[in-house]
Scaffold this motif. Structure first.
Motif, mmCIF file in Angstrom:
data_model
loop_
_atom_site.group_PDB
_atom_site.id
_atom_site.type_symbol
_atom_site.label_atom_id
_atom_site.label_comp_id
_atom_site.label_asym_id
_atom_site.label_seq_id
_atom_site.Cartn_x
_atom_site.Cartn_y
_atom_site.Cartn_z
ATOM 1 N N ALA A 1 -3.556 -7.814 7.070
ATOM 2 C CA ALA A 1 -5.008 -7.647 6.759
ATOM 3 C C ALA A 1 -5.808 -9.627 6.453
ATOM 4 C CB ALA A 1 -5.827 -7.245 5.707
ATOM 5 N N MET B 1 0.208 2.627 7.546
ATOM 6 C CA MET B 1 -1.000 1.152 6.893
ATOM 7 C C MET B 1 -0.943 -0.248 7.240
ATOM 8 S SD MET B 1 -1.401 4.335 4.547
ATOM 9 C CE MET B 1 -1.997 2.809 3.078
ATOM 10 N N VAL B 2 -1.852 -0.978 6.494
ATOM 11 C CA VAL B 2 -1.771 -2.072 6.253
ATOM 12 C C VAL B 2 -0.926 -2.849 5.353
ATOM 13 C CG1 VAL B 2 -3.031 -4.164 7.158
ATOM 14 C CG2 VAL B 2 -3.930 -1.961 8.284
ATOM 15 N N ASP B 3 -0.197 -3.806 5.153
ATOM 16 C CA ASP B 3 -0.357 -4.638 4.309
ATOM 17 C C ASP B 3 -1.360 -5.619 3.972
ATOM 18 O OD1 ASP B 3 1.207 -7.289 5.262
ATOM 19 O OD2 ASP B 3 2.423 -5.815 5.839
ATOM 20 N N ARG B 4 -1.296 -6.024 2.302
ATOM 21 C CA ARG B 4 -2.335 -7.025 2.401
ATOM 22 C C ARG B 4 -2.134 -8.360 3.040
ATOM 23 N NH1 ARG B 4 -5.677 -7.989 -1.485
ATOM 24 N NH2 ARG B 4 -5.493 -5.475 -2.205
ATOM 25 N N ILE C 1 -7.102 -2.156 4.013
ATOM 26 C CA ILE C 1 -6.025 -1.616 3.203
ATOM 27 C C ILE C 1 -6.145 -0.198 2.305
ATOM 28 C CG2 ILE C 1 -4.723 -3.860 3.317
ATOM 29 C CD1 ILE C 1 -4.689 -3.500 0.387
ATOM 30 N N SER C 2 -7.199 0.108 2.081
ATOM 31 C CA SER C 2 -7.563 1.603 1.352
ATOM 32 C C SER C 2 -7.235 2.987 2.098
ATOM 33 C CB SER C 2 -9.238 1.887 1.159
ATOM 34 O OG SER C 2 -9.450 1.735 1.930
ATOM 35 N N VAL D 1 -10.426 -7.323 2.840
ATOM 36 C CA VAL D 1 -9.002 -6.796 2.667
ATOM 37 C C VAL D 1 -8.464 -5.131 1.618
ATOM 38 C CG1 VAL D 1 -6.974 -7.900 1.888
ATOM 39 C CG2 VAL D 1 -8.304 -9.410 2.860
ATOM 40 N N ASP D 2 -9.787 -5.183 0.661
ATOM 41 C CA ASP D 2 -9.334 -3.692 0.527
ATOM 42 C C ASP D 2 -9.499 -2.397 0.886
ATOM 43 O OD1 ASP D 2 -8.356 -5.182 -2.002
ATOM 44 O OD2 ASP D 2 -10.177 -5.613 -3.124
#
Ligand code: RTP
Length: 150
Positions: free
Chosen positions: A47, A41-44, A68-69, A64-65
């Motif tokens: 990204a 899971m990518v953190d903001r 990270i979705s 970016v949203d």
């Protein structure tokens, strides 16, 4: 001398649509060597760093949203001209312009859900590999090498 490497990432839509195996298959079948692979899971912050060049674009926050979705699959592929040929395998950024037979040409419709990322130059590949794989990648000799290269 180490072969060229590219950072390839299956975006959240590619994971949710069960395209992970299909995408890996295409890079493997071409002859490239997988040297890095993980799901995360990518953190903001990561990204935003990855797409820093696009920070002034109107679609930046939606991009970016999107990244990270859900989980992404981060990979490093190695081989001769893998950056340029990887982009060819992936297809044009806009699915409406990507040729059939490419990943985006075959599997998506919208630019904002275009399934996969691939480094666009050797310099950005090296930068992105450092960003996504600070722990390093696998160093090993492939037994297939003599059957892929003269
Ligand atoms: P990527 O970095 O994901 O491999 O894509 P790219 O080099 O082919 O394209 P780039 O221009 O760097 O754009 C990065 C990603 O931003 C999203 N995008 N949305 N809504 C839009 O008009 C738009 N344009 C680009 C796409 O997800 C694109 O892959």
């Amino acid at each position: 001398m180490a072969s060229e490497r590219s950072y390839i990432m299956i975006k959240p839509d590619g994971v949710q649509r069960n395209l992970v195996g299909e995408i890996i298959k295409r890079f493997e079948a071409k002859g490239y060597k997988l040297v890095g692979l993980k799901m995360l899971m990518v953190d903001r912050g990561l990204a935003e760093k990855h797409y820093a060049d696009l920070s002034s674009k109107p679609f930046f926050s939606a991009l970016v949203d999107y990244i990270i979705s859900g989980p992404v699959v981060s990979m490093v592929w190695e081989g001769r001209e893998v950056v340029k040929m990887g982009r060819t395998i992936i297809g044009a950024t806009k699915p409406s312009e990507s040729a059939p037979g490419t990943i985006r040409g075959d599997f998506c419709i919208e630019v904002g859900r275009n399934v996969i990322h691939g480094s666009d130059s050797v310099e950005s590949a090296n930068h992105e590999i450092g960003l996504w794989f600070p722990e390093g990648v696998a160093e090993y000799e492939s037994s297939q090498k003599a059957w892929i290269y003269e």
